[in-house]
Design a protein around this motif. Structure first.
Motif, PDB file in Angstrom:
ATOM      1  N   ASP A  49      40.083  45.443  38.189  1.00  0.00           N
ATOM      2  CA  ASP A  49      39.985  47.045  38.072  1.00  0.00           C
ATOM      3  C   ASP A  49      38.937  47.539  38.998  1.00  0.00           C
ATOM      4  OD1 ASP A  49      40.203  49.456  36.986  1.00  0.00           O
ATOM      5  OD2 ASP A  49      39.795  49.150  34.966  1.00  0.00           O
ATOM      6  N   ARG A  50      39.395  48.143  39.977  1.00  0.00           N
ATOM      7  CA  ARG A  50      38.412  49.101  40.718  1.00  0.00           C
ATOM      8  C   ARG A  50      38.636  50.801  40.481  1.00  0.00           C
ATOM      9  NH1 ARG A  50      35.883  45.663  44.126  1.00  0.00           N
ATOM     10  NH2 ARG A  50      36.851  43.626  44.693  1.00  0.00           N
ATOM     11  N   ALA A  51      39.096  51.040  39.586  1.00  0.00           N
ATOM     12  CA  ALA A  51      39.150  52.369  39.208  1.00  0.00           C
ATOM     13  C   ALA A  51      37.652  53.029  39.170  1.00  0.00           C
ATOM     14  CB  ALA A  51      39.779  52.897  37.700  1.00  0.00           C
ATOM     15  N   PHE A 150      43.630  49.193  41.167  1.00  0.00           N
ATOM     16  CA  PHE A 150      43.860  47.931  40.602  1.00  0.00           C
ATOM     17  C   PHE A 150      44.058  46.918  41.629  1.00  0.00           C
ATOM     18  CE2 PHE A 150      45.929  44.561  38.140  1.00  0.00           C
ATOM     19  CZ  PHE A 150      44.875  44.089  37.295  1.00  0.00           C
ATOM     20  N   SER A 208      47.837  47.368  36.352  1.00  0.00           N
ATOM     21  CA  SER A 208      47.182  46.841  35.128  1.00  0.00           C
ATOM     22  C   SER A 208      47.583  45.387  35.004  1.00  0.00           C
ATOM     23  CB  SER A 208      47.504  47.603  33.979  1.00  0.00           C
ATOM     24  OG  SER A 208      48.857  47.376  33.677  1.00  0.00           O
ATOM     25  N   GLN A 209      46.736  44.810  34.000  1.00  0.00           N
ATOM     26  CA  GLN A 209      46.911  43.371  33.544  1.00  0.00           C
ATOM     27  C   GLN A 209      48.544  43.132  33.262  1.00  0.00           C
ATOM     28  OE1 GLN A 209      45.273  40.741  34.197  1.00  0.00           O
ATOM     29  NE2 GLN A 209      43.154  41.846  34.736  1.00  0.00           N
TER      30      GLN A 209
END
Length: 695
Positions: A49-51, A150, A208-209
């Motif tokens: 997650d690189r938000a 992401f 997302s995951q």
């Protein structure tokens, strides 16, 4: 037929992709990637997650974060190899960027004091201060869009970094053409699947995951495409088999009725069902290609013999093939009493038949005087000719490839083929391995088979076990002792078996212990087995050569040493060697402690159940299908996206879709058929493509 032009860009050289040179292309081969197409099916295994966030404050460290910062003072390393630190502030707090072996001139340029930057990397607490060591991204705020919110994480190999992988996959994605749909429109709509091009794009850009799960629509669609291509190949093989005109063999039921009348008990419902399925196949003009799957002791012999009688009633001959001479002789012994009741001529042909005796048998076979032949691979020899072969039964499929199935068919021109296996195969595997065949399953045990008591015993209690054997032998019973497969090397196994043999012989007496192992000449092996079958030896020490089909009703104890090193299906097969007579039987699983948690769980499944299908399903869950049957020799495909264990349902849908498509459009000429051809090229199913072009 040649590859459709629309796919050319996906099968170009790898070094035509952005960021891939000749050297990197070589590294990629270790991942099984040789063309841009292969990158499409190399999906991310996880994601980061690189938000963009306001601050590192309140985060659960260590974690990867992306924040906008104001760059503060630089603190170069005090000693060589020390840490170069840069003080930065986000919207709420300050922390440090840390670089080992950081070069001052470079860092001053990338992170000038007073400038705004977006940094992304792993943040951990160190002495109460948050540190981001070697950020993965350092960009001016206006370029922050280059950081994926992401970020997909790919499987790597040496010489290939995440950055290379990311660039190369984007470059491959740019080449994906819009392809006509090969999936049944109703199926795609009901499942809510995107088109192929959308699916690949989505699978490589997870948000997302959840998007990484096998159940995500994009991934399910791609898994389905793989399974569909595989099942189409099997369905084409099946169709080309079926184009070979079979012979309709309709039984009269006369001989079968004689055998039924002589049986001590009625066949089980499962046996009757299998007999009916086989008779119907044999009566049709298409060639039968059926798998008879039955657990240990489910009564396959009777079903097989009824099928052979159908061939004889129809005026023809039948042959039953076994992988070894021991098994061929055993089939002969099992079938002899039934053949006498029916009044049919049964004969054995093995490699041992020589000279005049062999010539006499072959002449009788060619005249049609021998109605049912039992044999080993010797049946394949060129001089063996039948008067009118209607049915070939092959025992123990996994010793027998598709090629031998076909060679056997050639003997009888259009003879029906029935393959028997005593290994219960989970449904997903059966579909993958035998998808070209119809399957009959025997899932009931005939009455009168006594349950086998199974116990787990630690190797520390070896002496007690040997005493127990002595007592059983004094009571006139016999025992098997299976030695572990220690290493992959047979010489080590051999020493283990010989040591055990010597020790048991010393305790139990000279002539009472026999030995069989893989390195013995076949004649010696047969002799040792024969002595045990005749009751001359009380204990037979063996490596796993005994697992398939040996029948000694007087043997009531099975000891399996280092049971934790065997596969469940194999243990189940071995256990099935006892419990064949009147007396109560026991299977002792000797394990070396400490057992791992999974090791214990696996052995306990055996203690709890004798249902081979349940055991096989558990084995598949716990070990994965590659180990289950040694994928290298099994002909089971390796899928990149599809997961055969968890997507058995998807495999079944793919099978029925593939069969329906071919039934409606055997030459794949319709628009959807043409699309399916593209799928076969895309999935490298060259065999299937050959079958269509021949067809």
């Amino acid at each position: 037929m040649s590859r459709p032009e629309v796919l050319f860009p996906l099968f170009a050289a790898l070094d035509t992709l952005t960021g891939v040179g000749a050297k990197t292309a070589q590294h990629f081969e270790a991942l099984g990637v040789i063309a841009p197409r292969d990158l499409l099916f190399t999906l991310p295994q996880s994601g980061v997650d690189r938000a963009l966030r306001d601050t590192v404050q309140g985060a659960a460290f260590p974690t990867t974060l992306t924040v906008k910062v104001q760059v503060g003072p630089h603190m170069p390393a005090r000693s060589r190899g020390g840490a170069y630190r840069i003080h930065v502030e986000d919207a709420q707090t300050s922390f440090q960027l840390v670089f080992f072996h950081g070069r001052s001139d470079y860092l001053q340029k990338v992170l000038p004091t007073g400038a705004a930057r977006v940094v992304s990397g792993k943040v951990e607490l160190f002495d109460g201060i948050a540190n981001m060591v070697h950020p993965e991204y350092i960009l001016p705020p206006e370029e922050a869009g280059d950081i994926p919110p992401f970020e997909p994480v790919y499987p790597l190999t040496s010489g290939v970094t995440q950055k290379t992988m990311y660039k190369a996959t984007r470059s491959a994605l740019d080449r994906v053409p819009e392809l006509a749909e090969w999936i049944d429109p109703a199926q795609a709509a009901q499942a809510g699947w995107p088109s192929f091009a959308e699916a690949v794009a989505l699978a490589h850009a997870p948000g997302s995951q959840e998007d990484l799960a096998a159940t995500a629509p994009a991934r399910t669609r791609l898994a389905y495409d793989e399974l569909m291509a595989h099942q189409l190949t099997l369905a084409l093989a099946r169709a080309s088999e079926r184009r070979v005109r079979g012979i309709a063999s309709k039984g009269t039921g006369v001989l079968q009725a004689r055998v039924r009348a002589a049986l001590p008990y009625a066949p089980t419902g499962a046996q009757d069902r299998a007999i009916a399925e086989i008779s119907a196949d044999m009566a049709s003009a298409q060639r039968m290609n059926r798998l008879l799957q039955g657990d240990v002791g489910a009564g396959k012999t009777l079903v097989a013999f009824m099928a052979l009688l159908t061939a004889v009633e129809a005026g023809g001959q039948g042959v039953m093939m076994a992988p070894t001479e021991i098994l061929a002789r055993q089939h002969l012994e099992g079938l002899q009493p039934l053949a006498e009741e029916a009044g049919v001529v049964l004969e054995l042909l093995t490699g041992r038949d020589k000279g005049a005796e062999r010539r006499a048998k072959l002449a009788a076979l060619a005249r049609g005087d021998i109605q049912v032949l039992v044999g080993t691979h010797a049946v394949f020899q060129a001089d063996v000719a039948f008067a009118d072969l209607r049915l070939a039964i092959v025992d123990e499929q996994h010793r027998f490839g598709v090629r031998q199935r076909l060679a056997l068919g050639e003997k009888g021109g259009a003879a029906d083929v029935l393959v028997m296996t005593a290994t219960p195969i989970p449904r997903s595997l059966a579909l993958a391995q035998y998808g070209d065949m119809d399957v009959s399953v025997l899932d009931e045990k005939p009455p009168g088979r006594k349950p086998i008591q199974t116990a787990l015993v630690s190797t520390g209690r070896m002496d007690e076990v040997i005493e127990r054997l002595r007592a059983a032998m004094e009571a006139g019973r016999q025992c098997y002792w299976v030695c572990p497969l220690v290493e992959e090397s047979e010489s080590v196994d051999l020493t283990a078996a010989e040591e055990r043999f010597k020790r048991l012989r010393a305790v139990l007496g000279e002539g009472r212990v026999g030995l069989v192992h893989g390195q013995m000449p076949p004649a010696e092996k047969d002799a040792a087995m024969a002595r045990f079958q005749a009751g001359e030896t009380g204990v037979l020490v063996a490596t796993t050569v005994i697992e398939v089909g040996v029948n000694v009703p007087n043997a009531t104890i099975m000891v399996i040493e280092r049971a934790e090193t065997f596969g469940l299906a194999q243990l189940h097969q071995l256990r099935g060697r006892v419990g064949r007579g009147e007396a109560a039987s026991t299977c002792l699983l000797l394990y070396q402690s400490p057992l791992s948690e999974t090791g214990r769980r696996r052995l306990e499944v055996l203690r709890e159940t004798e249902d081979g299908f349940r055991i096989a399903e558990t084995d598949l869950e716990m070990r994965g299908y590659g180990d289950l049957i040694g994928t290298a020799q099994s002909g089971v495909p390796r899928f990149k996206v599809a997961d055969m264990e968890r997507q058995a349902g998807l495999m079944a849908i793919a099978q029925s879709d593939a069969r329906t498509l071919l039934a409606d459009d055997p030459g794949l000429r319709s628009p959807r058929g043409e699309a399916a051809r593209v799928l076969l090229w895309l999935m490298r199913q060259d065999e299937a493509i050959r079958l269509i072009s021949v067809g």
